[in-house]
Design a protein around this motif. Structure first.
Motif, PDB file in Angstrom:
ATOM      1  N   GLU A  25      17.110  10.747   5.327  1.00  0.00           N
ATOM      2  CA  GLU A  25      17.627   9.973   4.191  1.00  0.00           C
ATOM      3  C   GLU A  25      18.247   8.660   4.426  1.00  0.00           C
ATOM      4  OE1 GLU A  25      20.406  13.394   4.636  1.00  0.00           O
ATOM      5  OE2 GLU A  25      18.624  12.966   5.122  1.00  0.00           O
ATOM      6  N   LEU A  26      18.443   8.076   5.894  1.00  0.00           N
ATOM      7  CA  LEU A  26      18.997   7.033   6.198  1.00  0.00           C
ATOM      8  C   LEU A  26      17.829   6.127   6.881  1.00  0.00           C
ATOM      9  CD1 LEU A  26      22.161   8.428   8.104  1.00  0.00           C
ATOM     10  CD2 LEU A  26      21.840   7.490   5.904  1.00  0.00           C
ATOM     11  N   THR A  27      16.630   6.461   6.413  1.00  0.00           N
ATOM     12  CA  THR A  27      15.498   5.604   6.569  1.00  0.00           C
ATOM     13  C   THR A  27      14.948   5.123   5.305  1.00  0.00           C
ATOM     14  OG1 THR A  27      13.765   7.414   6.583  1.00  0.00           O
ATOM     15  CG2 THR A  27      15.081   7.036   8.619  1.00  0.00           C
ATOM     16  N   SER A  28      14.067   4.189   5.354  1.00  0.00           N
ATOM     17  CA  SER A  28      13.082   3.584   4.449  1.00  0.00           C
ATOM     18  C   SER A  28      11.785   3.048   4.930  1.00  0.00           C
ATOM     19  CB  SER A  28      14.192   2.354   3.797  1.00  0.00           C
ATOM     20  OG  SER A  28      13.424   1.826   2.541  1.00  0.00           O
ATOM     21  N   ILE A  29      10.768   3.462   4.220  1.00  0.00           N
ATOM     22  CA  ILE A  29       9.556   2.962   4.270  1.00  0.00           C
ATOM     23  C   ILE A  29       9.131   2.191   3.089  1.00  0.00           C
ATOM     24  CG2 ILE A  29       7.245   3.231   4.815  1.00  0.00           C
ATOM     25  CD1 ILE A  29       7.874   5.470   6.344  1.00  0.00           C
ATOM     26  N   ALA A  30       8.824   0.816   3.009  1.00  0.00           N
ATOM     27  CA  ALA A  30       8.505   0.070   1.931  1.00  0.00           C
ATOM     28  C   ALA A  30       6.987  -0.020   1.810  1.00  0.00           C
ATOM     29  CB  ALA A  30       8.993  -1.193   1.965  1.00  0.00           C
ATOM     30  N   GLU A  31       6.304   0.376   0.660  1.00  0.00           N
ATOM     31  CA  GLU A  31       4.942   0.394   0.591  1.00  0.00           C
ATOM     32  C   GLU A  31       4.388  -0.341  -0.617  1.00  0.00           C
ATOM     33  OE1 GLU A  31       4.031   4.964   1.965  1.00  0.00           O
ATOM     34  OE2 GLU A  31       4.519   4.403  -0.100  1.00  0.00           O
ATOM     35  N   ILE A  32       3.445  -1.155  -0.531  1.00  0.00           N
ATOM     36  CA  ILE A  32       2.513  -1.801  -1.538  1.00  0.00           C
ATOM     37  C   ILE A  32       1.173  -1.269  -1.612  1.00  0.00           C
ATOM     38  CG2 ILE A  32       1.763  -3.963  -2.203  1.00  0.00           C
ATOM     39  CD1 ILE A  32       4.002  -5.410  -0.759  1.00  0.00           C
ATOM     40  N   ASP A  33       1.046  -0.646  -2.840  1.00  0.00           N
ATOM     41  CA  ASP A  33      -0.358  -0.018  -3.017  1.00  0.00           C
ATOM     42  C   ASP A  33      -0.650   1.067  -2.027  1.00  0.00           C
ATOM     43  OD1 ASP A  33      -0.727  -1.656  -5.390  1.00  0.00           O
ATOM     44  OD2 ASP A  33      -1.921  -3.119  -3.903  1.00  0.00           O
ATOM     45  N   GLY A  34       0.537   1.800  -1.589  1.00  0.00           N
ATOM     46  CA  GLY A  34       0.446   2.704  -0.825  1.00  0.00           C
ATOM     47  C   GLY A  34       0.451   2.511   0.489  1.00  0.00           C
ATOM     48  N   ARG A  35       0.305   1.263   0.984  1.00  0.00           N
ATOM     49  CA  ARG A  35       0.214   0.930   2.494  1.00  0.00           C
ATOM     50  C   ARG A  35       1.567   0.522   2.917  1.00  0.00           C
ATOM     51  NH1 ARG A  35      -1.096  -5.207   4.222  1.00  0.00           N
ATOM     52  NH2 ARG A  35      -1.216  -4.834   6.761  1.00  0.00           N
ATOM     53  N   PRO A  36       2.415   1.012   4.063  1.00  0.00           N
ATOM     54  CA  PRO A  36       3.433   0.668   4.598  1.00  0.00           C
ATOM     55  C   PRO A  36       3.281  -0.853   4.815  1.00  0.00           C
ATOM     56  CG  PRO A  36       2.758   2.731   5.431  1.00  0.00           C
ATOM     57  CD  PRO A  36       1.715   2.188   4.755  1.00  0.00           C
ATOM     58  N   VAL A  37       4.457  -1.531   4.343  1.00  0.00           N
ATOM     59  CA  VAL A  37       4.579  -3.073   4.832  1.00  0.00           C
ATOM     60  C   VAL A  37       6.028  -3.122   5.318  1.00  0.00           C
ATOM     61  CG1 VAL A  37       2.804  -3.926   3.313  1.00  0.00           C
ATOM     62  CG2 VAL A  37       5.288  -3.671   2.528  1.00  0.00           C
ATOM     63  N   GLY A  38       6.871  -2.632   5.422  1.00  0.00           N
ATOM     64  CA  GLY A  38       8.191  -2.687   5.815  1.00  0.00           C
ATOM     65  C   GLY A  38       8.804  -1.439   6.059  1.00  0.00           C
ATOM     66  N   ALA A  39       9.485  -1.382   7.215  1.00  0.00           N
ATOM     67  CA  ALA A  39      10.366  -0.114   7.644  1.00  0.00           C
ATOM     68  C   ALA A  39      11.802  -0.193   8.083  1.00  0.00           C
ATOM     69  CB  ALA A  39       9.344   0.515   8.532  1.00  0.00           C
TER      70      ALA A  39
END
Length: 376
Positions: free
Chosen positions: A255-269
């Motif tokens: 819960e102290l992590t984050s993965i940003a996705e655009i159209d299901g593709r990870p673009v940020g973490a």
């Protein structure tokens, strides 16, 4: 009357033990120093296998006076760095020494001579053993303990570096942010988060326990790609990524992590790593026989979070997706009981990240410094 100091290469098991535990003696009376995880330190200095040294050479040195170890250093040739940056640069790290100019100069001289023998023309340090691990000499912020994987040293170390001809090349900053600053968040930053989320239809989620290895690998791959133009950076090897992934498995709180996705593709973490130093101090850096248990069961008592990295793929870096990625972590961090988040470390030359952090209300608390020197 003391004899002249003598410097030797570390060759025996006894030498290795002296090298490792010298810092325990040097900081015995310092209330802020936190011991390393000794088992991990043994690997990262090369006394046991670590994949970093699959593409690097190293030599450890000890300096003794009257038969007693008073200083240590590790000289490193990082072949990946020199290929990436087209340099012949050596590195020094894991420097520890009594306040003894004669001994420290002798120690540095042996490291320089060894690096010259390997064909190096310049040297940078301290790095332990590269920018992907622990970095820098603490020059400001001695009156508080370091967070997990941040170096700590005596104030006089800077003088010892300068006496051996080093000059500053880059500073690295740590910032503290109390969670209550969220109530006064700069409206411009809030607007950037909302606008970037809307424009790119970003979905942010924590690391999924069911696909933990896959998500951690995604983070490390984004980390590698996003820092390609960062000063001094060298990508981690596949073997290093695997070892890091395996090690983080036990330390990351999803819960102290984050993965940003655009159209299901990870673009940020991004992820925050709990300040395990609060527990490591209690177990004196020893994972066995019961240290691991205390480390894992004591997580909920830790109230400090090190925000190690928020990385975005190069094509999205100027659109505020780093802020979007980070914003997902903050509510969960508050629910976890985190009181302070530390952004560390941030390069002096990274004006974009520094400006964003400072506008958000964080306070600079520590400065670590890197130095260069010609070997001519």
């Amino acid at each position: 009357m003391s004899k002249m100091p003598i410097c030797d290469v570390v060759s025996s098991k006894r030498d290795q033990k002296e090298f490792l535990y010298l810092e325990r003696e040097l900081y015995r009376d310092n209330p802020y120093w936190v011991p390393p995880l000794w088992a991990e330190r043994r690997k990262i200095v090369g006394f046991k296998h670590h994949p970093f040294y699959d593409d690097a050479d190293r030599q450890a040195f000890l300096v003794r006076r009257d038969g007693r170890a008073v200083g240590r250093i590790l000289a490193v040739v990082n072949h990946a760095h020199n290929r990436c940056h087209n340099e012949k640069r050596g590195f020094v790290g894991f420097f520890e020494c009594e306040d003894d100019s004669e001994a420290s100069k002798l120690l540095f001289q042996h490291a320089f001579d060894w690096l010259r023998q390997q064909g190096m023309t310049d040297v940078r340090g301290p790095v332990h053993p590269s920018l992907n691990y622990e970095v820098g000499l603490l020059v400001d912020g001695f009156d508080s303990s370091p967070t997990f994987m941040i170096p700590y040293n005596h104030p006089y170390y800077e003088r010892l570096f300068l006496e051996s001809g080093f000059e500053k090349v880059q500073d690295l900053f740590s910032y503290d942010a109390h969670m209550d600053i969220l109530e006064d968040l700069d409206p411009k930053l809030a607007f950037v988060i909302e606008e970037a989320t809307r424009r790119f239809k970003v979905n942010c989620r924590p690391i999924d326990r069911k696909r933990f290895k896959e998500d951690v690998r995604s983070f490390l791959e984004i980390y590698n790609q996003s820092l390609q133009r960062t000063w001094g950076y060298v990508p981690m090897s596949e073997a290093e990524i695997k070892v890091q992934s395996d090690g983080l498995k036990h330390l990351i709180v999803p819960e102290l992590t984050s993965i940003a996705e655009i159209d299901g593709r990870p673009v940020g973490a991004g992820f925050g790593l709990l300040d395990y130093n609060q527990i490591i101090r209690q177990i004196d850096g020893k994972l066995f026989p019961f240290g691991w248990l205390k480390l894992l069961t004591g997580k909920r008592k830790i109230d400090r979070l090190r925000l190690i990295s928020t990385n975005v793929l190069p094509e999205y870096q100027k659109w505020g997706l780093g802020l979007v990625t980070l914003s997902r972590i903050l509510p969960d961090a508050i629910a976890f009981g985190i009181q302070i988040g530390e952004f560390s470390w941030v390069l002096e030359s990274n004006s974009l990240s520094r400006g964003t952090i400072e506008r958000g209300g964080a306070t600079r608390t520590k400065t670590h410094r890197l130095y260069d020197r010609s070997l001519a």
